[in-house]
Scaffold this motif. Structure first.
Motif, PDB file in Angstrom:
ATOM      1  N   MET A 169      11.870   2.933   8.018  1.00 61.49           N
ATOM      2  CA  MET A 169      10.353   3.329   7.921  1.00 61.49           C
ATOM      3  C   MET A 169       9.744   2.372   6.890  1.00 61.49           C
ATOM      4  SD  MET A 169       8.332   6.815   6.824  1.00 61.49           S
ATOM      5  CE  MET A 169       9.274   7.232   5.480  1.00 61.49           C
ATOM      6  N   GLU A 170       8.620   1.709   7.328  1.00 54.67           N
ATOM      7  CA  GLU A 170       8.032   0.619   6.403  1.00 54.67           C
ATOM      8  C   GLU A 170       6.655   1.342   5.663  1.00 54.67           C
ATOM      9  OE1 GLU A 170       5.343  -3.254   6.913  1.00 54.67           O
ATOM     10  OE2 GLU A 170       6.810  -3.063   8.116  1.00 54.67           O
ATOM     11  N   LEU A 171       6.442   1.310   4.565  1.00 53.50           N
ATOM     12  CA  LEU A 171       5.210   1.786   3.835  1.00 53.50           C
ATOM     13  C   LEU A 171       4.440   0.913   3.592  1.00 53.50           C
ATOM     14  CD1 LEU A 171       6.955   4.426   1.272  1.00 53.50           C
ATOM     15  CD2 LEU A 171       5.940   5.000   3.299  1.00 53.50           C
ATOM     16  N   LYS A 172       3.200   0.870   3.610  1.00 52.71           N
ATOM     17  CA  LYS A 172       2.152   0.025   3.248  1.00 52.71           C
ATOM     18  C   LYS A 172       0.977   0.725   2.806  1.00 52.71           C
ATOM     19  CE  LYS A 172      -0.466  -3.878   4.829  1.00 52.71           C
ATOM     20  NZ  LYS A 172      -0.556  -4.661   3.623  1.00 52.71           N
ATOM     21  N   GLU A 210       1.481   3.209  13.150  1.00 50.93           N
ATOM     22  CA  GLU A 210       0.045   2.466  13.875  1.00 50.93           C
ATOM     23  C   GLU A 210      -0.990   3.786  13.783  1.00 50.93           C
ATOM     24  OE1 GLU A 210      -1.321   0.623  18.019  1.00 50.93           O
ATOM     25  OE2 GLU A 210       0.921   0.444  17.258  1.00 50.93           O
ATOM     26  N   LYS A 211      -0.574   4.996  13.949  1.00 46.41           N
ATOM     27  CA  LYS A 211      -1.628   6.101  14.216  1.00 46.41           C
ATOM     28  C   LYS A 211      -2.171   5.936  12.715  1.00 46.41           C
ATOM     29  CE  LYS A 211      -2.255  10.970  14.930  1.00 46.41           C
ATOM     30  NZ  LYS A 211      -1.715  12.082  15.390  1.00 46.41           N
ATOM     31  N   THR A 231      -6.739   5.677   9.072  1.00 49.85           N
ATOM     32  CA  THR A 231      -7.102   5.189   7.782  1.00 49.85           C
ATOM     33  C   THR A 231      -8.249   4.055   7.738  1.00 49.85           C
ATOM     34  OG1 THR A 231      -4.760   5.636   6.830  1.00 49.85           O
ATOM     35  CG2 THR A 231      -6.237   3.975   5.492  1.00 49.85           C
ATOM     36  N   ARG A 232      -7.939   3.315   8.757  1.00 49.84           N
ATOM     37  CA  ARG A 232      -9.078   2.330   9.002  1.00 49.84           C
ATOM     38  C   ARG A 232     -10.396   2.976   9.207  1.00 49.84           C
ATOM     39  NH1 ARG A 232      -9.510  -2.552   8.773  1.00 49.84           N
ATOM     40  NH2 ARG A 232     -10.400  -4.310   9.988  1.00 49.84           N
TER      41      ARG A 232
END
Length: 90
Positions: free
Chosen positions: A1-4, A51-52, A57-58
Motif C-alpha cells: 500500500m502506497e501512502l501519499k 484512487e477513490k 480529497t481533491r
C-alpha cells in the motif's frame, strides 16, 4: 500500500502559480523546496492510499478556504525563506 500526502500536490501546484508574483525572489530548487516544506508544516496533511481517496480529497480541497490557506502559508514561507535563505545569494 502506497501512502501519499496529497497536500504536497496542492502546495506544489499553487507554488508554481504564485512564482510569477514574486519576480525578485530566488526560485532555485533549494529555496522552492524550503518554501514548500515550510508551508506544508503549517497545513493539515491529507493522506491518501487509493484512487477513490484521491478523488474525495481533491473534491474536498477544491474549496476556496483550502486555497486561501495554502496561499497564506506559501506567502508566509516565502517571507521566512527570503529573510533566512540556506544558500548564499549573489
Amino acid at each position: 500500500m502506497e501512502l501519499k500526502n496529497y497536500m504536497e500536490d496542492f502546495v506544489l501546484d499553487k507554488l508554481d502559480e504564485l512564482i510569477p508574483h514574486y519576480p525578485d525572489y530566488c526560485w532555485c530548487d533549494e529555496c522552492k523546496r524550503d518554501v514548500a516544506i515550510l508551508a506544508l508544516n503549517h497545513l493539515p496533511p491529507k493522506y491518501i492510499s487509493t484512487e477513490k481517496g484521491q478523488i474525495l480529497t481533491r473534491a474536498e480541497c477544491l474549496g476556496s478556504q483550502y486555497d486561501v490557506e495554502i496561499v497564506k502559508q506559501i506567502a508566509a514561507a516565502v517571507a521566512v525563506v527570503k529573510e533566512h535563505p540556506r544558500h548564499k545569494t549573489a
